[in-house]
Design a protein around this motif. Structure first.
Motif, mmCIF file in Angstrom:
data_model
loop_
_atom_site.group_PDB
_atom_site.id
_atom_site.type_symbol
_atom_site.label_atom_id
_atom_site.label_comp_id
_atom_site.label_asym_id
_atom_site.label_seq_id
_atom_site.Cartn_x
_atom_site.Cartn_y
_atom_site.Cartn_z
ATOM 1 N N LYS B 122 4.746 16.450 -27.571
ATOM 2 C CA LYS B 122 4.741 15.006 -27.321
ATOM 3 C C LYS B 122 4.816 14.259 -28.658
ATOM 4 N N GLY B 123 4.059 14.744 -29.624
ATOM 5 C CA GLY B 123 4.086 14.141 -30.965
ATOM 6 C C GLY B 123 5.435 14.305 -31.631
ATOM 7 N N TYR B 126 7.909 11.876 -30.123
ATOM 8 C CA TYR B 126 7.618 10.525 -30.625
ATOM 9 C C TYR B 126 8.122 10.390 -32.060
ATOM 10 N N ALA B 127 7.823 11.389 -32.890
ATOM 11 C CA ALA B 127 8.219 11.320 -34.307
ATOM 12 C C ALA B 127 9.742 11.226 -34.436
ATOM 13 N N THR B 129 11.627 9.496 -32.575
ATOM 14 C CA THR B 129 11.993 8.078 -32.389
ATOM 15 C C THR B 129 11.785 7.282 -33.671
ATOM 16 N N GLN B 130 10.970 7.799 -34.577
ATOM 17 C CA GLN B 130 10.634 7.069 -35.800
ATOM 18 C C GLN B 130 11.526 7.465 -36.992
ATOM 19 N N ALA B 153 4.916 13.133 -20.217
ATOM 20 C CA ALA B 153 4.306 12.124 -21.099
ATOM 21 C C ALA B 153 5.298 11.631 -22.148
ATOM 22 N N GLU B 156 8.876 7.836 -22.048
ATOM 23 C CA GLU B 156 9.066 6.575 -22.779
ATOM 24 C C GLU B 156 9.867 6.831 -24.065
ATOM 25 N N ASP B 157 9.485 7.872 -24.797
ATOM 26 C CA ASP B 157 10.172 8.183 -26.061
ATOM 27 C C ASP B 157 11.612 8.613 -25.811
ATOM 28 N N LEU B 164 18.994 4.384 -27.946
ATOM 29 C CA LEU B 164 19.494 4.329 -29.328
ATOM 30 C C LEU B 164 20.746 5.190 -29.504
#
Lengths: 80, 208
Positions: B122-123, B126-127, B129-130, B153, B156-157, B164
């Motif tokens: 999950k992390g 998310y990462a 996306t950054q 979970a 969303e990401d 994008l």
């Protein structure tokens, strides 16, 4: 251009505390999610909880009541 | 003053050579780097700005540029490089972007403890996306197929990555096997030919 926004980021010294906080906040409907700790903040355990800026008091109170120790609560601008 | 010849060098060599020259100064001084492309100029300028050095660049000819950095006393941070600063290729030329494919093969990241592994994947998503440079495609197969379905979970990401321009593809055979065909919540369904093609045509395959 990608948008960014200021979030309240709560960091923890222990990975297990971060994971416990995620479950606690989910039960209490505190909005937010676990993220890898943003580069802007110092290490900690590597995991952090990202929530909205106005959740500080509620989050703090919930963590104290549940006996979960956190390291820092900092505003951080992140991409959304 | 130290002169650095980085003509013909591709990123990140000009930045690396320049950094080494700055170290050799042991304090204040000027480092002049010759490069043959604008991307190198941009990368050197970005590095100088990050470090707080004075910087100017000149175009000497069609394929020759000079980047001059002025290092002031005390501006050299000995050994205090953050992970971000060590990323040498800050600017990638348009059209030369790497075809990066992320292959998510399980619903967890790494082996050891699956509760932790679920948090880690999950992390990781998310990462992604950054990142400044996003992958071209993310493939989900076997246990990874669960991550693109209802209840994941990471939806969303993955939706924001898709928005994008990142291609999100999940293995249809896997969705069927896990009885998730009706539950796919982001991206498209794919088959083994497409998965094989994406993997073999990639410049880089990242498997978390």
């Amino acid at each position: 251009m990608r948008q960014s926004k200021e979030f309240l980021v709560i960091t923890f010294s222990q990975t297990t505390d971060a994971m416990a906080a995620e479950l606690l906040f989910r039960d209490l409907c505190v909005p937010g999610r676990i993220i890898p700790i943003p580069r802007q903040l110092s290490a900690g355990c590597g995991l952090a909880f990202r929530t909205e800026m106005d959740q500080k008091q509620q989050a703090q109170q919930a963590l104290v009541e549940a006996g979960i120790r956190w390291h820092e609560m900092e505003p951080v601008r992140l991409l959304v | 003053m130290i002169q650095v010849n980085a003509l013909g060098d591709a990123c990140p060599i000009p930045v690396v050579k320049t950094k080494n020259a700055i170290k050799e100064l042991h304090g204040a001084g000027i480092v002049e780097t010759l490069v043959d492309n604008e991307i190198a100029v941009q990368n050197l300028t970005k590095m100088a700005n990050q470090k707080g050095y004075g910087v100017k660049s000149e175009k000497l000819s069609e394929d020759q540029f000079r980047v001059t950095m002025e290092i002031k006393e005390g501006s050299v941070s000995a050994g205090e490089e953050s992970a971000q600063e060590t990323q040498e290729c800050l600017v990638v030329p348009e059209g030369h972007k790497k075809n990066v494919v992320v292959a998510v093969t399980a619903s967890v990241m790494g082996t050891g403890n699956d509760e932790l592994g679920a948090v880690l994947i999950k992390g990781f998503l998310y990462a992604l996306t950054q990142q400044d440079e996003l992958p071209k495609t993310i493939l989900f197969y076997n246990g990874g197929a669960q991550l693109t379905c209802e209840g994941s979970a990471s939806l969303e990401d993955l939706k924001s990555l898709e928005a994008l321009g990142v291609e999100i593809l999940t293995c249809g055979t896997c969705l069927n096997y896990y009885k998730l065909s009706e539950k796919l919540a982001v991206g498209g369904v794919t088959n083994m030919y497409e998965i094989t093609e994406r993997l073999t045509k990639a410049d880089l395959v990242v498997r978390p």
